[in-house]
Structures are given as C-alpha cells and as structure tokens.
Design a protein around this motif. Structure first.
Motif, PDB file in Angstrom:
ATOM      1  N   ASN A 118       0.776  -1.184  -0.230  1.00  0.00           N
ATOM      2  CA  ASN A 118      -0.031  -0.058   0.171  1.00  0.00           C
ATOM      3  C   ASN A 118       0.741   1.265  -0.126  1.00  0.00           C
ATOM      4  O   ASN A 118       0.233   2.286   0.070  1.00  0.00           O
ATOM      5  CB  ASN A 118      -0.935  -0.200   1.226  1.00  0.00           C
ATOM      6  CG  ASN A 118      -2.176  -0.711   0.735  1.00  0.00           C
ATOM      7  OD1 ASN A 118      -2.764  -0.668   0.080  1.00  0.00           O
ATOM      8  ND2 ASN A 118      -2.459  -1.964   1.734  1.00  0.00           N
ATOM      9  N   GLN A 119       2.041   1.104  -0.099  1.00  0.00           N
ATOM     10  CA  GLN A 119       3.103   2.232   0.011  1.00  0.00           C
ATOM     11  C   GLN A 119       4.517   1.463  -0.640  1.00  0.00           C
ATOM     12  O   GLN A 119       4.524   0.287  -0.568  1.00  0.00           O
ATOM     13  CB  GLN A 119       3.502   2.918   1.077  1.00  0.00           C
ATOM     14  CG  GLN A 119       4.004   2.100   2.208  1.00  0.00           C
ATOM     15  CD  GLN A 119       4.017   2.948   3.714  1.00  0.00           C
ATOM     16  OE1 GLN A 119       4.298   4.053   3.642  1.00  0.00           O
ATOM     17  NE2 GLN A 119       4.256   2.150   4.930  1.00  0.00           N
ATOM     18  N   PRO A 120       5.326   2.439  -1.175  1.00  0.00           N
ATOM     19  CA  PRO A 120       6.558   1.756  -1.675  1.00  0.00           C
ATOM     20  C   PRO A 120       7.444   0.850  -0.521  1.00  0.00           C
ATOM     21  O   PRO A 120       6.999   1.497   0.621  1.00  0.00           O
ATOM     22  CB  PRO A 120       7.335   2.869  -2.280  1.00  0.00           C
ATOM     23  CG  PRO A 120       6.249   3.963  -2.516  1.00  0.00           C
ATOM     24  CD  PRO A 120       5.225   3.729  -1.559  1.00  0.00           C
ATOM     25  N   ALA A 156       0.743   3.917  -4.168  1.00  0.00           N
ATOM     26  CA  ALA A 156       2.185   3.197  -4.618  1.00  0.00           C
ATOM     27  C   ALA A 156       2.256   3.226  -5.864  1.00  0.00           C
ATOM     28  O   ALA A 156       3.398   3.391  -6.593  1.00  0.00           O
ATOM     29  CB  ALA A 156       2.651   2.079  -4.128  1.00  0.00           C
ATOM     30  N   GLU A 157       1.479   2.930  -6.632  1.00  0.00           N
ATOM     31  CA  GLU A 157       1.516   2.841  -8.104  1.00  0.00           C
ATOM     32  C   GLU A 157       1.852   4.004  -8.602  1.00  0.00           C
ATOM     33  O   GLU A 157       2.439   4.411  -9.768  1.00  0.00           O
ATOM     34  CB  GLU A 157       0.008   2.277  -8.737  1.00  0.00           C
ATOM     35  CG  GLU A 157       0.128   1.976 -10.292  1.00  0.00           C
ATOM     36  CD  GLU A 157      -1.004   0.792 -10.952  1.00  0.00           C
ATOM     37  OE1 GLU A 157      -1.127   0.422 -11.885  1.00  0.00           O
ATOM     38  OE2 GLU A 157      -2.054   0.700  -9.881  1.00  0.00           O
ATOM     39  N   SER A 158       1.187   5.334  -8.185  1.00  0.00           N
ATOM     40  CA  SER A 158       1.227   6.440  -8.871  1.00  0.00           C
ATOM     41  C   SER A 158       2.686   6.951  -8.640  1.00  0.00           C
ATOM     42  O   SER A 158       3.401   7.718  -9.336  1.00  0.00           O
ATOM     43  CB  SER A 158       0.508   7.529  -8.203  1.00  0.00           C
ATOM     44  OG  SER A 158      -0.969   7.283  -8.524  1.00  0.00           O
ATOM     45  N   ILE A 159       3.436   6.357  -7.468  1.00  0.00           N
ATOM     46  CA  ILE A 159       4.573   7.033  -7.362  1.00  0.00           C
ATOM     47  C   ILE A 159       5.566   6.027  -8.191  1.00  0.00           C
ATOM     48  O   ILE A 159       6.679   6.747  -8.646  1.00  0.00           O
ATOM     49  CB  ILE A 159       5.024   6.266  -5.818  1.00  0.00           C
ATOM     50  CG1 ILE A 159       4.344   7.147  -4.773  1.00  0.00           C
ATOM     51  CG2 ILE A 159       6.745   6.584  -5.465  1.00  0.00           C
ATOM     52  CD1 ILE A 159       5.074   8.494  -4.584  1.00  0.00           C
ATOM     53  N   GLY A 160       5.307   4.972  -8.587  1.00  0.00           N
ATOM     54  CA  GLY A 160       6.097   4.021  -9.510  1.00  0.00           C
ATOM     55  C   GLY A 160       5.919   4.756 -10.994  1.00  0.00           C
ATOM     56  O   GLY A 160       6.934   4.779 -11.725  1.00  0.00           O
TER      57      GLY A 160
END
Length: 433
Positions: free
Chosen positions: A240-242, A351-355
């Motif tokens: 749910n987070q990096p 997390a996906e948006s951070i990626g």
C-alpha cells in the motif's frame, strides 16, 4: 479429440482430463489450434474456474511446452524467490546475499522490467561493467563457488504461457486465478529450483489490490508448486506504499547495500529476513523459522551478507568499488523536492502513482525499446503514519530535468494527508504453506 468438445465441456463446468489439457497446450503452441478456439477456452475457464488438479496439469503442460533449465550440477538444495511485483521492491539484492551467506545456493534467473522501474537485471546494471549474460557453465560455476549468481533468463521457457498470455491480454481473460497462477508458476518451475518462496504483494501498488484476492492467488500458486513436487511457501506482504524509501535503479541498489551493512529500514529489512528465513528452512539448513531468522539477522550485523553482495558483483565482472563507495553509483543531475501543502499526517500513498512518477523521470520503460536511466528515481521522505508540516518534503525527485512537472504532479496526487494520525500498515499479512 476435438478442441470444440473441450471448449463445450469446460463451458458447461466439466473437469478437463490431462489428455485434454495436453492436447490443447501442445496444439496451441504449435499453431494447430486457432486463436479463436483458444480464447473461447480461456473465457470458459475465466467463468467456470479449474480444480487444483486441472491447474497443476495446465501448469506442467506449459512447462513441458519448451526448455527447462537443468540445475542438477549445482550442489545443495536450490531455493528460488519470486515477487508478484511492487514499487521499490529491491528485496532480491538483500535476500540473495543473505541466503548465500549461510551456504544455500541461490541461482537467480531474472528478466528486465516493463513498467515503473527496471527489473532486477536493469537495477544490477547500475553497477559499471557488471555482466548479466553468461553461459550456463559459468552460471553453475559461480553458484557452486560463491553460492550466488544472477543472470538473464536463457532458453525458450514456457512458450505456451507466452503465447497464452498475449491472447489473454487482448481477450479480457487476464484476471483468472488459475491462469494467473499457472502463468507465474510455469516459468518458476521451468527454472529448475527445488523449492520456491513466493512474495505475493497486496495493496494499491500490487497486481492484486485486496488481501482476499492476494491470498486466493497465493493459495493457488502454493497448491501448484506442492502438487508438482516443489515445496512452496507464500508470504503475503503489503504494497500500500513503496517498500523502503528508494524507487528507481541505482538508488535501490544503494538502499539494499545499506541494509546489508546493518542499516535498519524497518519494512525492507523485516521482509527480507522473513523471505530469507523461509528459503533457508525449505533448504533444510535450519530446523525452524526462528532459528533461521536469528542466524540471518546475525549475518546482517556481522558483514557476512554484505560480503556475499560484494562477491556477486566481483564474480560477474562488476566494479565492486561502487558497492564499497555507494556515492560512485550513477546519480541524477538534480534533486527536486516535492513539498506538502498542509500540516497533518500521511494517511495513504498510492504506490502505483509513485511508480509512474519514477517512470516519467526515466527510471522505467513505457515500451520495450525505452532505455533505462539508472541515476534517476525517487527518495521518499514521508511514509504512512508520519507527521508532516506544510512546506516539508514528501519526496525528493532524482531527476535530469530541473522541473519534472509530470512527476511532481503525479507525486502530489499519490499522497493523502489528513488531520488524524493513522497506524502504519501491517507488513506481513499471512503465510501460506
């Protein structure tokens, strides 16, 4: 035997025999069965599902459709680790040296990444001159001598899976548990390990977004492994987070090396020890998880695991001075802070948006032909549960642009800040054997 009859049988909820599954996989791989019939069968499987026995049979048929890697020349019990993918997941670079440090052979074959950051091989290539292409003989020699090697996948592994996945991708049948599990496990089984530990991610940055779906996938894969003679364990871990604080390529290698030097990045260290403990128990080096965890933790502290990483780099021709002096790894031209707009607590990170923000910087590939920039990436400064003040950095973008607007906007979208403090997410949700 007719493909038409197999389709109708599965459409009506029947259980396919080994002969029927083998007929389909062999015929489709050779091109004797057309796409329209294969897509009809995968859609029938999507709606009707498969029994454990059917799924195991399908997986074995996909393994048998191509080459398998014979690792019998490697001494000892070989245990592989597979992650279903996440953001900031540099666990291989910690777990491999950890497991090797207690004498368990790690023969890791990996691919390149298509997505938010590079794959295992791309990240390793942050180290100058490191060779990831090697002959099978050299690969086996390295594992026997040093207990650890990481190389590019060779040979034509599970070609039926490759062909079926491309079909499922365009026919709306990707999200079928038996087909997902069979796809993942066919490649793992073809790679020749004696036992397998699966790191199945759950959450916003994972393929499976809910715990229920992640556990169902894990059970499916564990059943396949056990049914086909490989002891298999799945760890359900949070995405749910990096994972850790670094997302990218060179900066992820740097963070992994620091863990091996004894630094405590809590979630990354904990998950690495968890996976390594299960691997060494499966290899029968330790009698219990607790005994394994204690011994592996000691090797983080005493430098043995870090020495295994150095040996890996050196044995594959890499510039080991980059591991001894981490500042010599590739670096982006600029460090750009993305600051909080308000006081409060970080309650969620997509997390996906951070990626995706990291990919915009050049850390990943949108297409197969894109070139990875090893020096760019993202350093998180705040994670879920942390207090933040307006104007404080949430992340630092490691960028070759002075003003990477698309990445800045994506990071701002990914953080949720609220007035009330929230608990840190649970890291290990479940163990499935």
């Amino acid at each position: 035997m007719r493909m038409y009859d197999i389709i109708v049988k599965k459409r009506d909820g029947g259980e396919l025999t080994k002969a029927e599954i083998d007929f389909f996989v062999e015929g489709y791989t050779k091109g004797d069965i057309p796409d329209y019939q294969a897509s009809a069968l995968t859609m029938a499987i999507y709606f009707q599902g498969m029994t454990q026995e059917e799924t195991a049979t399908l997986t074995q048929a996909m393994v048998d459709s191509g080459e398998t890697i014979d690792l019998s020349a490697i001494e000892g019990h070989k245990v592989d680790k597979h992650s279903t993918g996440g953001v900031g997941d540099k666990v291989t670079f910690i777990v491999g040296p950890l497991v090797a440090s207690v004498g368990v052979p790690v023969a890791k074959m990996s691919g390149r990444g298509l997505g938010h950051t590079g794959g295992t091989l791309d990240k390793l290539e942050s180290v100058k001159d490191l060779e990831i292409e090697m002959t099978k003989e050299k690969f086996i020699e390295n594992v026997n001598t040093h207990k650890l090697a990481v190389a590019g996948q060779t040979g034509n592994l599970a070609p039926a899976d490759k062909k079926l996945y491309a079909l499922r991708d365009v026919t709306g049948t990707v999200d079928s548990l038996p087909l997902i599990a069979g796809s993942i496990m066919s490649k793992k089984l073809a790679s020749g390990a004696d036992s397998i530990v699966l790191d199945v991610k759950t959450g916003s940055g994972a393929f499976m977004k809910t715990l229920e779906d992640s556990e169902a996938l894990a059970r499916e894969m564990v059943n396949i492994g056990n049914n086909l003679g490989r002891n298999t364990v799945a760890v359900i871990s949070d995405m749910n987070q990096p994972l850790g604080f670094e997302v990218g390529n060179a900066n992820e290698i740097k963070e992994a090396a620091r863990i091996l030097q004894g630094e405590n990045v809590e979630d990354l260290r904990r998950l690495s020890l968890e996976l390594a403990s299960h691997m060494t128990v499966l290899a029968e080096v330790f009698n219990s998880y607790e005994e394994a965890y204690e011994a592996l933790e000691a090797n983080l502290e005493n430098g043995k695991a870090f020495q295994s990483l150095r040996t890996l780099i050196e044995s594959q021709g890499g510039d080991v001075s980059m591991i001894d002096d981490l500042d010599r790894l590739p670096k982006a031209a600029y460090e750009v802070e993305v600051n909080a707009d308000q006081d409060g607590f970080v309650s969620a990170i997509d997390a996906e948006s951070i990626g995706i923000a990291a990919m915009y910087l050049g850390a990943g590939r949108a297409t197969k032909d894109d070139v990875i920039n090893h020096g760019v990436g993202i350093t998180l400064k705040k994670k879920i549960g942390d207090e933040v003040k307006a104007g404080e950095p949430l992340v630092v973008l490691l960028s070759d642009e002075k003003n990477p607007t698309a990445s800045i906007d994506k990071v701002k979208e990914s953080y949720t800040i609220t007035n009330e403090k929230v608990e840190k997410p649970t890291l290990i949700h479940n163990i499935i054997k």
